[in-house]
Design a protein around this motif. Structure first.
Motif, PDB file in Angstrom:
ATOM      1  N   TYR A  62      16.550 -31.871  19.209  1.00 29.23           N
ATOM      2  CA  TYR A  62      16.262 -33.270  19.559  1.00 29.23           C
ATOM      3  C   TYR A  62      17.483 -34.168  19.358  1.00 29.23           C
ATOM      4  N   TYR A  63      18.665 -33.566  19.382  1.00 27.17           N
ATOM      5  CA  TYR A  63      19.891 -34.318  19.113  1.00 27.17           C
ATOM      6  C   TYR A  63      20.017 -35.557  20.016  1.00 27.17           C
ATOM      7  N   ASP A  64      19.762 -35.380  21.298  1.00 30.08           N
ATOM      8  CA  ASP A  64      19.917 -36.487  22.251  1.00 30.08           C
ATOM      9  C   ASP A  64      18.746 -37.455  22.219  1.00 30.08           C
ATOM     10  N   GLN A  65      17.703 -37.142  21.452  1.00 38.54           N
ATOM     11  CA  GLN A  65      16.537 -38.033  21.339  1.00 38.54           C
ATOM     12  C   GLN A  65      16.479 -38.728  19.978  1.00 38.54           C
ATOM     13  N   ALA A  66      17.461 -38.479  19.134  1.00 32.79           N
ATOM     14  CA  ALA A  66      17.457 -39.030  17.772  1.00 32.79           C
ATOM     15  C   ALA A  66      17.341 -40.557  17.808  1.00 32.79           C
ATOM     16  N   PRO A  67      16.600 -41.131  16.835  1.00 33.16           N
ATOM     17  CA  PRO A  67      16.034 -40.500  15.630  1.00 33.16           C
ATOM     18  C   PRO A  67      14.716 -39.762  15.850  1.00 33.16           C
ATOM     19  N   PHE A  68      14.288 -39.638  17.105  1.00 32.32           N
ATOM     20  CA  PHE A  68      13.113 -38.856  17.485  1.00 32.32           C
ATOM     21  C   PHE A  68      11.897 -39.221  16.618  1.00 32.32           C
TER      22      PHE A  68
END
Length: 478
Positions: free
Chosen positions: A456-462
């Motif tokens: 979920y790196y690109d959705q952080a902080p998720f």
């Protein structure tokens, strides 16, 4: 320690890039320090500003060992190979990732030795100046006439504050907020500002870090390396049986041998004995006994005794962010049970809780209807355990049970339960023994700072899109 010629050609681009990144960092730091000074000058205040510019807080660091993409591996005593690092690096962008947010890189110890030249050794060695000595420049246009002559007097960082007090002509307070203040151990360096050849006033200074130790007195320096060489990973040979009385001491006449090249210990045993006695007296005075006590709770000996809170149970209501890792439950290190009451929507997703960051940590998150536990062992090894069943909708009890197979730093069994039913099991091959990071946090309901998982790196902080009720974290009773 490896020579450059002994590094395989396939690994040299990696080793070069590690040091290039560090060189860029030092230039960046120097440039931005210059910006601060330039602003003081723009405000017309530079002439009466006293500046101490100390290049470093210790010698060059050898904690990168053989070159690393995650320097906490060494502090946790986890052995790795360069091939492991290169393989993990490919997953996050190759060599270009080394100067970015997806690595916590540190250069090869050979670069550290070169960086401390002409002195011997590196950071974490108090026996040689390669571990302790740093350049210092002092500027005070109103109080110091420009003079490029290097000052040869022996001084220590504890002398900076006494120098400031004397320069501004005020006395230090004897009592602060009702507490009587200890006397300064430092002495003023102000006398050197106008006279480069003035006799030095610091006559004695002792050094010790995890039993690597030294003592300066009137131009002489005696030292013992201690049980470990910081450029060698793992448990040093004989460390379990080591006692300080077995150490080999060295002796140097700094007036003639400022780089500690000529050991006089064998030729001058009486002088060495005097210096060793002085070291013990200084250690008593400065509460430095027992020698080597700081090694006890490290990854080298007894990580299970590392300093930690006496608290064994935590209750959190709702989401929570930015609890310092140092204050948080020791998830991923000791046996723990995390129980969460949540309300799951039909399209549930997001982080339930996370500790640490991209350079190392653990996270429990929901994605595509399933729950995943991920243990990020300093980028080089990721263990993911995914639930076999889809999560239900509505009020749900989620429980993550972590249990060491044998000892701290060994394998850890993970069990995922949903409403008391086991939905996922697996094992972390090697858990950490001390900490994931020194600057990240424990979060519930999101993953702030740097994200633990690539998933979920690109959705952080998720952030979790359901509702989080109570979270209970506890260390089960033995």
């Amino acid at each position: 320690m490896a020579s450059w010629d002994s590094i395989p050609d396939a690994e040299k681009p990696f080793q070069r890039r590690l040091m290039e990144v560090y060189a860029g960092f030092t230039e960046h730091a120097d440039y931005n320090a210059g910006r601060v000074i330039a602003e003081i000058e723009r405000q017309g205040k530079l002439d009466n500003t006293l500046i101490f510019y100390i290049w470093g807080d210790n010698g060059s660091s050898a904690e990168g060992l053989n070159g690393t993409i995650s320097e906490q591996l060494a502090q946790n005593g986890i052995p790795t190979t360069i091939q492991q690092h290169l393989k993990a690096l490919e997953e996050v962008g190759g060599l270009d990732a080394l100067d970015g947010p997806k690595t916590d890189n540190m250069y090869h110890a050979g670069w550290a030795w070169a960086g401390s030249t002409p002195y011997k050794s590196t950071k974490l060695v108090a026996a040689h100046f390669g571990g302790t000595r740093n350049p210092m420049a002092v500027s005070w246009p109103k109080g110091i006439r420009a003079d490029a002559t290097a000052r040869p007097q022996f001084h220590h960082v504890i002398d900076v504050v006494p120098t400031i007090y004397e320069a501004v002509k005020i006395s230090p307070p004897r009592v602060v907020n009702g507490f009587e203040q200890d006397a300064f151990d430092g002495v003023s360096m102000l006398y050197t500002f106008a006279d480069a050849k003035a006799p030095g006033t610091r006559t004695t200074q002792f050094f010790d870090i995890m039993a690597s130790r030294g003592i300066y007195h009137d131009g002489w320096f005696a030292s013992a390396l201690g049980p470990r060489e910081p450029w060698v990973g793992g448990l040093p040979e004989g460390a379990k049986e080591w006692t300080p009385d077995k150490d080999q001491w060295e002796l140097y006449n700094l007036n003639e041998d400022w780089s500690q090249a000529n050991d006089l210990a064998a030729a001058m045993p009486q002088k060495l004995a005097q210096m060793k006695d002085l070291f013990l007296m200084e250690s008593v005075k400065n509460k430095n006994l027992p020698i080597g006590g700081g090694l006890w709770s490290t990854a080298l000996k007894h990580p299970e005794d590392a300093p930690r809170s006496s608290v064994t149970e935590w209750t959190f209501e709702g989401p929570m962010t930015l609890m310092s890792e140092s204050a948080a439950p020791k998830l991923g290190i000791v046996d723990t049970v995390v129980s969460m009451d949540v309300d799951l929507p039909a399209d549930a997703s997001g982080v339930l809780y996370a500790l640490g960051g991209f350079s190392g940590g653990l996270t429990v998150y929901v994605k595509d209807g399933a729950i995943t536990y991920e243990y990020n062992q300093f980028i080089v090894q990721r263990t993911r355990i995914r639930s076999t069943d889809k999560l239900p909708v509505g009020k749900t009890r989620i429980e993550i049970v972590s249990k060491l197979v044998s000892k701290v730093g060994g394998a850890m069994d993970i069990t995922i339960k949903v409403n008391d039913k086991v939905v996922g099991q697996g094992q972390v091959p090697t858990a950490i023994s001390l900490h994931f990071t020194t600057n990240e946090s424990f979060d519930i309901g999101s993953d702030t700072s740097s994200p633990v998982s690539l998933d979920y790196y690109d959705q952080a902080p998720f952030a979790f899109n359901g509702k989080i009720g109570q979270t209970l974290v506890r260390y089960p009773k033995k």
